[in-house]
Structure formats: structure tokens, C-alpha cells
Design an enzyme around this catalytic site. Sequence first.
Site, short mmCIF file in Angstrom:
data_model
loop_
_atom_site.label_atom_id
_atom_site.label_comp_id
_atom_site.label_asym_id
_atom_site.label_seq_id
_atom_site.Cartn_x
_atom_site.Cartn_y
_atom_site.Cartn_z
N ASN A 55 0.82 -1.21 0.00
CA ASN A 55 0.00 0.00 0.00
C ASN A 55 0.85 1.26 0.00
O ASN A 55 0.57 2.21 -0.74
CB ASN A 55 -0.93 0.02 1.22
CG ASN A 55 -1.93 -1.12 1.19
OD1 ASN A 55 -1.97 -1.90 0.25
ND2 ASN A 55 -2.75 -1.24 2.24
N THR B 200 -17.20 38.83 -30.00
CA THR B 200 -17.96 38.37 -28.84
C THR B 200 -19.26 37.80 -29.39
O THR B 200 -19.80 38.31 -30.38
CB THR B 200 -18.28 39.51 -27.85
OG1 THR B 200 -19.15 40.47 -28.46
CG2 THR B 200 -17.00 40.21 -27.39
N HIS B 201 -19.75 36.76 -28.78
CA HIS B 201 -20.95 36.06 -29.27
C HIS B 201 -20.78 35.58 -30.71
O HIS B 201 -21.75 35.41 -31.45
CB HIS B 201 -22.18 36.97 -29.19
CG HIS B 201 -22.44 37.57 -27.85
ND1 HIS B 201 -23.08 36.90 -26.84
CD2 HIS B 201 -22.10 38.79 -27.35
CE1 HIS B 201 -23.15 37.69 -25.77
NE2 HIS B 201 -22.56 38.83 -26.05
N SER C 55 -9.78 13.03 -47.63
CA SER C 55 -11.02 12.28 -47.61
C SER C 55 -10.89 11.08 -48.54
O SER C 55 -10.22 11.15 -49.58
CB SER C 55 -12.18 13.17 -48.07
OG SER C 55 -13.31 12.39 -48.42
N ASN D 80 -8.45 18.11 -44.57
CA ASN D 80 -9.16 18.16 -43.30
C ASN D 80 -8.23 18.52 -42.13
O ASN D 80 -7.12 18.00 -42.04
CB ASN D 80 -9.83 16.81 -43.01
CG ASN D 80 -10.89 16.48 -44.04
OD1 ASN D 80 -11.57 17.36 -44.54
ND2 ASN D 80 -11.04 15.19 -44.35
N TYR E 126 -7.22 2.11 3.24
CA TYR E 126 -7.02 1.50 1.92
C TYR E 126 -8.20 0.63 1.50
O TYR E 126 -8.81 -0.07 2.32
CB TYR E 126 -5.75 0.64 1.91
CG TYR E 126 -5.55 -0.05 0.59
CD1 TYR E 126 -5.06 0.65 -0.50
CD2 TYR E 126 -5.92 -1.38 0.42
CE1 TYR E 126 -4.92 0.03 -1.74
CE2 TYR E 126 -5.78 -2.01 -0.81
CZ TYR E 126 -5.29 -1.29 -1.89
OH TYR E 126 -5.17 -1.90 -3.10
N GLN F 32 -6.91 0.39 -7.01
CA GLN F 32 -6.17 -0.22 -8.12
C GLN F 32 -6.64 0.35 -9.46
O GLN F 32 -5.85 0.48 -10.41
CB GLN F 32 -6.37 -1.73 -8.10
CG GLN F 32 -5.72 -2.49 -9.24
CD GLN F 32 -5.98 -3.99 -9.12
OE1 GLN F 32 -6.18 -4.51 -8.04
NE2 GLN F 32 -5.98 -4.68 -10.24
N LYS G 275 -4.99 3.69 -11.46
CA LYS G 275 -3.71 3.77 -12.17
C LYS G 275 -3.89 3.94 -13.67
O LYS G 275 -3.25 4.81 -14.29
CB LYS G 275 -2.86 2.53 -11.86
CG LYS G 275 -2.37 2.47 -10.43
CD LYS G 275 -1.45 1.30 -10.17
CE LYS G 275 -2.17 -0.02 -10.13
NZ LYS G 275 -1.29 -1.14 -9.71
#
Length: 449
Positions: free
Chosen positions: A111, A156-157, A279, A287, A319, A324, A327
Site C-alpha cells: 500500500n 464576442t458572441h 477524404s 481536413n 485503503y 487499483q 492507475k
Amino acid sequence: MADTLWGKGLPLDAAIHRFTVGNDPVVDLALAPHDALGSAAHARMLARVGLLKDAEAKALVTALKALHDEARAGTFVIRPEQEDGHTALEAALVERVGEPGKRIHLGRSRNDQVQLALRLLLREEVLTLGARAAELAGAFLDFAQAHKDVALPGYTHLRRAMPSTFGLWGMAFAEGLLEEFEALRGVWARLDRCPLGAAAGFGVPLPIDREYVAALLGFSRVQRSPIDVQNGRGRHESAVLGWACSVAGTLEKWLWDVQLYSMDEFGFLGLPDAYTTGSSIMPQKKNPDVVELARGRCRELRGLAHQVEAVAGGLPSSYHRDFQLLKSPTLTALGSTRELLDVLTRLVPALQVKADAAARASDDTLYAAHHAYALVAQGQAFRDAYKQVGRELVEGTFRPDRGALTATHLGGAGNLGLPQAREELAASRAWLDETHRLVADAAGRVWTV
């Protein structure tokens, strides 16, 4: 289960074994070099307090250095029946040095062993991610410097608002990253405490020297409470991933802008052919997959961080085996962040600025606020100036002086604050370099026999 550290010669259902082991034999390979380093420091401490002979400690440290190097090189193997990296490491030590290998686990539990390995890994990752974020911040500053006077509509917007520049735009993301370095120091401080010696969460009845191990490994202090060491599972991972998500939040906005500005309908930016894909059906397509996938990575990071929080949350103290499962998402998120920073550091200087298209979009209406301020400078009250400009816009008589009231305050379009930003970046890089040196020096002390 004779190969496990906890095996007592009793049978275990094979399906239960597979379920409880999960993907640890693969995931723990990333922890193995850090586990070896922590184990070497532990062996040196055991010898220091008389629980291990000096010759035994030297043999263990020498063998652990070889195992550390093998793990770094990708040649260390964890067999499925060994359950995890800790078991594989101890088995390798017994195989290579014999009896001393059976003594390495004295005074610790898996641990606190895994906590130490994770803490060492997270320290390394924080420094690596910080260095890569610094490179990206430098790329944004270079972009801002190169295009500081190139016109770009400010939105803006998603509607045209005020005049801006590509320099002001690029500087925004450099500034965001510079702020993250302040937060990174706080994350480092959270990691800068050694958990080893907590064992299963209640310490051990042995005269171990936790302060010695902490100093040997380059920690500034010990994590005092052994229960809190176990409670900290998930907390420190979340702190690091939270920082990564915050960085990604800044970068996601830049990626969205690049996607918009590189559209044919905007045409303010271009991507080199080497940074686009095609494509399978439309021959003309180029793209921006790298932009879209990087943007997706930013959202994916938030999902992985939420996964860590979800697994670690809702548990009592001490614990639990649930930990586990922390991770894998943690390691995945760290790897994804490294790739994201690396790719964007390449992408920023490759962007092609289309100054003519951006200038055409920077029409007179962007200067409405500027014109109102010019009227104020002539003696009008702002509200009256605002209404006058509004009427002129409606009537189609608006003809602003585009050169009036050019912003020169720090952070304005005419004064981005580049020198100050470069000083901040240099200071952050110096801190990263010095901290990295201290950590490397500590590892060197551990390995010196």
C-alpha cells in the site's frame, strides 16, 4: 498462488485471480522504474537503522539499479501470475541476489510501496508536462511577436466586436499557460511529501527512519499521518489531472478558434498540407483532423479526470482495492497530455496567417467604441457619445478615425506585454530546471553504493 506476495499456499479461483489482477501486469510497467528507485531508498534506510546488513543493502541497490534501467528500456517483464509490479520486482531481486531479496519488504506494505512509486512518477510527470507547457508558451509568445500588428477582428458572441490583432490573440494563450505555472508549483508542493513508512495505513512497530528516506529521495518532508497516506489515493492524481484539464481548457479555446478561422468562410488562417489529412471520397478535401482530435483530447482529459474522481470518491478512510483502478486512467491522461502539448508546440508556428483576409473583415463597425471614446475626449459624456455613434451606424453615416485612441496600456492591442511575459516564462523555466536538478541529484544519491 505461490508467486504472489500474499500467497499462503491456499487455492484461488482462476477467474477471481484474473478479475482481481486486471491489467496491473501491463499498467505497472510504467511504475516499475519508480518502484525500483523507492525500493533502493528503502533498502538503504533499513541498513542505516540496523535492520539490514550493509553488504545486503549494497547488493539490493545494485540489483535494483539494473532493474530500474531495464524498466526504463522496456525489457522488464511482469508475468500475469505475479499479479503486479511489486511482486515481479521482489521475485527478480530474490533471483539475482538471493536471501537479501526476501528482506526488502521489511517495514513496508504494498500500500505505501505503490503510493511512493506513484508519487515519484507524478513528480516526474509534473516536471515533464511543465517543461512541455513552457515550450508551448514560448511558441505562443513567438507567434504573438511575429504578428503583433496584423489586424484580426475581435469577436464576442461570434459576432464582430472590436479591432484586435493576431498578436493579441496569440498572447492570450501564452498568458493562460503562464498562469498555469503558478498553479503547477502548488501541485508540486502537494506531491512533495514522502508516503513511505505508512505501511498499510497504520505505520510499523520498527525503528524506521522516514525522514531519511524522504531526504534521500528529494522530498522536502514526510507525509506524517499513515492513514492520510492511504486517504490520499486519488487525491494527488486528481490534483495533477486537474492541472492538466485546466491547461486543456485554455488550449481547447485556441483549437476552436483555429478551426473557425481556417474555414474557407473566414480564411484568416491556413494549415500546411503536412498538417492536414484527406477524404476517401472527396479529392479536394484537406481536413484539419489534428485540430479536431486535439480538441477531442481536451474533452477526453476531463473524462479521465472524472473517472479518477469517481473511483476514489465515496469510500471510507484507509485503503481499499478500488484504488487499483486509479492507475490506468491516470497514466492514460498523463500520456495524452504529453502528446497534446507536443503536437500543439509544432502546430502553433506552422499556422499560416492570411493577413489580407483578416484585414478585409476588420471593417469600420469594429471601431464604434473607439469613435465613442474619441468623442468623449472632445468633451461629450460617454452615454451621449454612445447614442450618437449608434445613430450614425443606423443611418449609414458612420466614418470613424481608425487611428484614433490606439491602445497603449499594458495588455492593450498596442502593448501586449511581451517583455514581461518572457520574464515570467524564463522564471518558470528556471524553477523547472532547478527542481529537475534536485530530483536528479536525489536519484543519484540513492544509486551511489
